[in-house]
Design an enzyme around this catalytic site. Sequence first.
Site, mmCIF file in Angstrom:
data_model
loop_
_atom_site.group_PDB
_atom_site.id
_atom_site.type_symbol
_atom_site.label_atom_id
_atom_site.label_comp_id
_atom_site.label_asym_id
_atom_site.label_seq_id
_atom_site.Cartn_x
_atom_site.Cartn_y
_atom_site.Cartn_z
ATOM 1 N N HIS A 44 0.807 -1.221 0.000
ATOM 2 C CA HIS A 44 0.000 0.000 0.000
ATOM 3 C C HIS A 44 0.841 1.274 0.000
ATOM 4 C CE1 HIS A 44 -3.673 -2.238 0.325
ATOM 5 N NE2 HIS A 44 -3.337 -2.781 1.470
ATOM 6 N N ARG A 81 6.968 -6.318 3.357
ATOM 7 C CA ARG A 81 5.683 -6.821 2.884
ATOM 8 C C ARG A 81 5.638 -6.660 1.369
ATOM 9 N NH1 ARG A 81 -0.453 -5.312 4.749
ATOM 10 N NH2 ARG A 81 0.071 -3.198 4.048
ATOM 11 N N ASP A 126 16.825 -11.638 -2.739
ATOM 12 C CA ASP A 126 18.150 -11.352 -3.286
ATOM 13 C C ASP A 126 18.623 -9.952 -2.906
ATOM 14 O OD1 ASP A 126 18.355 -13.842 -4.378
ATOM 15 O OD2 ASP A 126 18.280 -13.204 -6.476
ATOM 16 N N GLU A 128 -6.522 -12.453 6.348
ATOM 17 C CA GLU A 128 -7.266 -11.201 6.489
ATOM 18 C C GLU A 128 -8.611 -11.200 5.765
ATOM 19 O OE1 GLU A 128 -4.757 -8.050 5.030
ATOM 20 O OE2 GLU A 128 -3.764 -9.381 3.614
ATOM 21 N N ASP A 179 -8.686 -5.292 6.509
ATOM 22 C CA ASP A 179 -9.280 -6.098 5.440
ATOM 23 C C ASP A 179 -10.265 -7.117 5.994
ATOM 24 O OD1 ASP A 179 -8.145 -5.510 2.655
ATOM 25 O OD2 ASP A 179 -6.343 -5.513 3.878
#
Length: 258
Positions: free
Chosen positions: A48, A73, A87, A152, A178
């Site tokens: 977000h 996230r 990586d 969620e 959510d």
Amino acid sequence: MPAPINSFKKALADGKTLFGCWMGLSDRYPAEVMGNAGFDWLVIDAEHSPNDLRTIRDQLMILDHSDSHPVVRVPIGETWIIKQVLDAGAQTILVPMVESADQARQLVRAVRYPPTGDRGVGYSLARASQFGTTENYGPTADAQICLLVQVENRKGLAALDEILEIEGIDGVFVGPADLAADLGHLEDMFHPDVQKTIMDTLAKISAAGKPAGILTTNETMINDSLKAGARFVAVALDIDMLLQTARKTAAKWKNNTV
């Protein structure tokens, strides 16, 4: 020299409770400020917030010099983005909207090298292995990766029992906003039905022996979550702290009649 120890994963395994902050400002400079604030962990949010691989990498570089552990996230639980973020140096990944045991199993494969996973073996080019200079990185990397999945919505709740049985899932995070929306209470995560569902879910995760996580800035909900068994709790957001402090300061002086 093997892959570095994941301090966040070790602390959870040792039974510690960790307090964190969400970062959405998407730049290395505020990340450096937050890294000196004293939080146990910090989320670099690419779902977000306008983070991309380069801004994620830059914040990981900054937080290497911090006692706060970075959690990335990803925007979606796809193998291609997970391998890039790993990586780039992330050791702890948070995946949103996990809705089935099959999806969770594939995420476990995404964070592991073959033969037990699908992570591409290209670490000679990767920051994660210090560009191939970390000896024995490949054989030791999997054990230091921490995979957190977000439950969620109702689909995720229905699959939770199966998800909790999967080896390689290191923690389950309850997404309250959510979840509230999917339960028919958009923007009302404090509805009694939503709160009961959240606390029951945290308790179930904890009872299964998995660390449970949540994000909330509400003090009552923080305490209720801890009582329900939450072990990694985000208690603030950088954008919210900036906005609230800025608003209070502006209002104070605009309303000054002296």
